[in-house]
Design a protein around this motif. Structure first.
Motif, PDB file in Angstrom:
ATOM      1  N   UNK A  15      12.361  -4.786  11.321  1.00  0.00           N
ATOM      2  CA  UNK A  15      12.041  -5.884  10.408  1.00  0.00           C
ATOM      3  C   UNK A  15      10.628  -5.679   9.903  1.00  0.00           C
ATOM      4  N   UNK A  16      10.488  -5.696   8.587  1.00  0.00           N
ATOM      5  CA  UNK A  16       9.175  -5.484   7.981  1.00  0.00           C
ATOM      6  C   UNK A  16       8.803  -6.709   7.156  1.00  0.00           C
ATOM      7  N   UNK A  17       7.531  -6.811   6.831  1.00  0.00           N
ATOM      8  CA  UNK A  17       7.087  -7.920   5.991  1.00  0.00           C
ATOM      9  C   UNK A  17       6.647  -7.379   4.645  1.00  0.00           C
ATOM     10  N   UNK A  18       7.060  -8.046   3.579  1.00  0.00           N
ATOM     11  CA  UNK A  18       6.706  -7.613   2.224  1.00  0.00           C
ATOM     12  C   UNK A  18       5.243  -7.975   1.960  1.00  0.00           C
ATOM     13  N   UNK A  19       4.434  -6.972   1.553  1.00  0.00           N
ATOM     14  CA  UNK A  19       3.019  -7.249   1.308  1.00  0.00           C
ATOM     15  C   UNK A  19       2.660  -7.176  -0.171  1.00  0.00           C
ATOM     16  N   UNK A  20       3.509  -6.526  -0.976  1.00  0.00           N
ATOM     17  CA  UNK A  20       3.173  -6.454  -2.394  1.00  0.00           C
ATOM     18  C   UNK A  20       4.405  -6.038  -3.191  1.00  0.00           C
ATOM     19  N   UNK A  21       4.516  -6.589  -4.402  1.00  0.00           N
ATOM     20  CA  UNK A  21       5.659  -6.298  -5.273  1.00  0.00           C
ATOM     21  C   UNK A  21       5.151  -5.455  -6.436  1.00  0.00           C
ATOM     22  N   UNK A  22       5.763  -4.305  -6.650  1.00  0.00           N
ATOM     23  CA  UNK A  22       5.321  -3.465  -7.756  1.00  0.00           C
ATOM     24  C   UNK A  22       6.517  -3.086  -8.614  1.00  0.00           C
ATOM     25  N   UNK A  23       6.243  -2.476  -9.778  1.00  0.00           N
ATOM     26  CA  UNK A  23       7.348  -2.103 -10.679  1.00  0.00           C
ATOM     27  C   UNK A  23       8.314  -1.148  -9.996  1.00  0.00           C
ATOM     28  N   UNK A  24       7.753  -0.199  -9.255  1.00  0.00           N
ATOM     29  CA  UNK A  24       8.606   0.858  -8.715  1.00  0.00           C
ATOM     30  C   UNK A  24       9.243   0.532  -7.380  1.00  0.00           C
ATOM     31  N   UNK A  25       8.937  -0.639  -6.833  1.00  0.00           N
ATOM     32  CA  UNK A  25       9.504  -0.977  -5.528  1.00  0.00           C
ATOM     33  C   UNK A  25       8.641  -2.012  -4.828  1.00  0.00           C
ATOM     34  N   UNK A  26       8.755  -2.070  -3.498  1.00  0.00           N
ATOM     35  CA  UNK A  26       7.960  -3.054  -2.768  1.00  0.00           C
ATOM     36  C   UNK A  26       7.178  -2.359  -1.660  1.00  0.00           C
ATOM     37  N   UNK A  27       5.986  -2.890  -1.409  1.00  0.00           N
ATOM     38  CA  UNK A  27       5.202  -2.373  -0.280  1.00  0.00           C
ATOM     39  C   UNK A  27       5.457  -3.304   0.894  1.00  0.00           C
ATOM     40  N   UNK A  28       5.677  -2.709   2.058  1.00  0.00           N
ATOM     41  CA  UNK A  28       5.954  -3.519   3.242  1.00  0.00           C
ATOM     42  C   UNK A  28       5.069  -3.055   4.387  1.00  0.00           C
ATOM     43  N   UNK A  29       4.996  -3.891   5.420  1.00  0.00           N
ATOM     44  CA  UNK A  29       4.145  -3.558   6.557  1.00  0.00           C
ATOM     45  C   UNK A  29       4.947  -3.695   7.833  1.00  0.00           C
ATOM     46  N   UNK A  30       4.747  -2.744   8.743  1.00  0.00           N
ATOM     47  CA  UNK A  30       5.383  -2.811  10.058  1.00  0.00           C
ATOM     48  C   UNK A  30       4.317  -2.496  11.086  1.00  0.00           C
ATOM     49  N   UNK A  31       4.022  -3.458  11.975  1.00  0.00           N
ATOM     50  CA  UNK A  31       3.015  -3.232  13.027  1.00  0.00           C
ATOM     51  C   UNK A  31       1.706  -2.705  12.444  1.00  0.00           C
ATOM     52  N   UNK A  32       1.320  -3.273  11.306  1.00  0.00           N
ATOM     53  CA  UNK A  32       0.043  -2.835  10.719  1.00  0.00           C
ATOM     54  C   UNK A  32       0.147  -1.573   9.870  1.00  0.00           C
ATOM     55  N   UNK A  33       1.329  -0.948   9.840  1.00  0.00           N
ATOM     56  CA  UNK A  33       1.496   0.279   9.044  1.00  0.00           C
ATOM     57  C   UNK A  33       2.158  -0.066   7.711  1.00  0.00           C
TER      58      UNK A  33
END
Length: 200
Positions: free
Chosen positions: A99-117
């Motif tokens: 399970x990851x958390x979404x940190x940013x939405x961009x045109x080409x996809x989404x940035x997510x974070x897992x355990x700080x990564x």
């Protein structure tokens, strides 16, 4: 120095010089050790990380190699805190669902974070259905289950895909509740699967 500071020893010294290759740090016994750009930080490019240092700063580092013949001492600053990436992905294997958390939405996809990564999920991996491959259907802070498709410890990135998770789940549902040849549509099968979940 080599005798008193085996590899892995933590040292502290003053930044004597900053070059395009890295930092030179004064060590006991009037010798300098060098922290190569690639050993400054796990998270930043060396060229960016080196901007954080000034001559005269006192820094800690770990001895990574002592070459007595060439009189070269290699140091690593990033090794100080252990390897965060290895710790974060310790229990994760290819094919795991995390399970990851979404940190940013961009045109080409989404940035997510897992355990700080941080990782990036490309648009084409956001869903099996093309109509759902829209980054904007996610919001920052959303928690999303994804399948790990790749673990690259060199670039310190996880390859993640929602599409791969959906395909894997569908395969599982079909195996568990009969194949589509038996006349049950995927909707029935998933309906049965969801009902089954409710009964648990």
């Amino acid at each position: 120095f080599a005798e008193t500071h085996p590899e892995g020893t933590e040292v502290e010294g003053e930044v004597k010089n900053i070059t395009e290759f890295g930092l030179f740090i004064g060590l006991p016994g009037e010798i300098d050790g060098m922290v190569h750009l690639s050993d400054l930080s796990w998270d930043e490019r060396g060229e960016d990380a080196i901007q954080n240092y000034r001559k005269g700063d006192v820094v800690k580092a770990v001895v990574s190699e002592v070459d007595v013949e060439k009189e070269r001492i290699s140091l690593s600053i990033k090794a100080l805190g252990g390897d965060k990436f290895a710790e974060a992905v310790g229990g994760v294997k290819r094919g795991s669902i995390i399970t990851v958390e979404v940190t940013s939405i961009e045109d080409g996809g989404i940035e997510v974070e897992y355990e700080g990564m941080k990782s990036f999920i490309r648009r084409s991996d956001l869903s099996r259905d093309r109509s759902e491959q829209r980054p904007e259907r996610f919001s920052v802070g959303n928690k999303v289950d994804v399948r790990v498709t790749n673990i690259d410890s060199k670039t310190r990135r996880l390859g993640l895909s929602i599409k791969a998770r959906e395909i894997a789940e569908e395969k599982e549902a079909v195996e568990q509740y009969g194949s589509s040849d038996s006349g049950a549509s995927l909707g029935d099968i998933l309906g049965a699967a969801l009902k089954g979940d409710d009964d648990k």
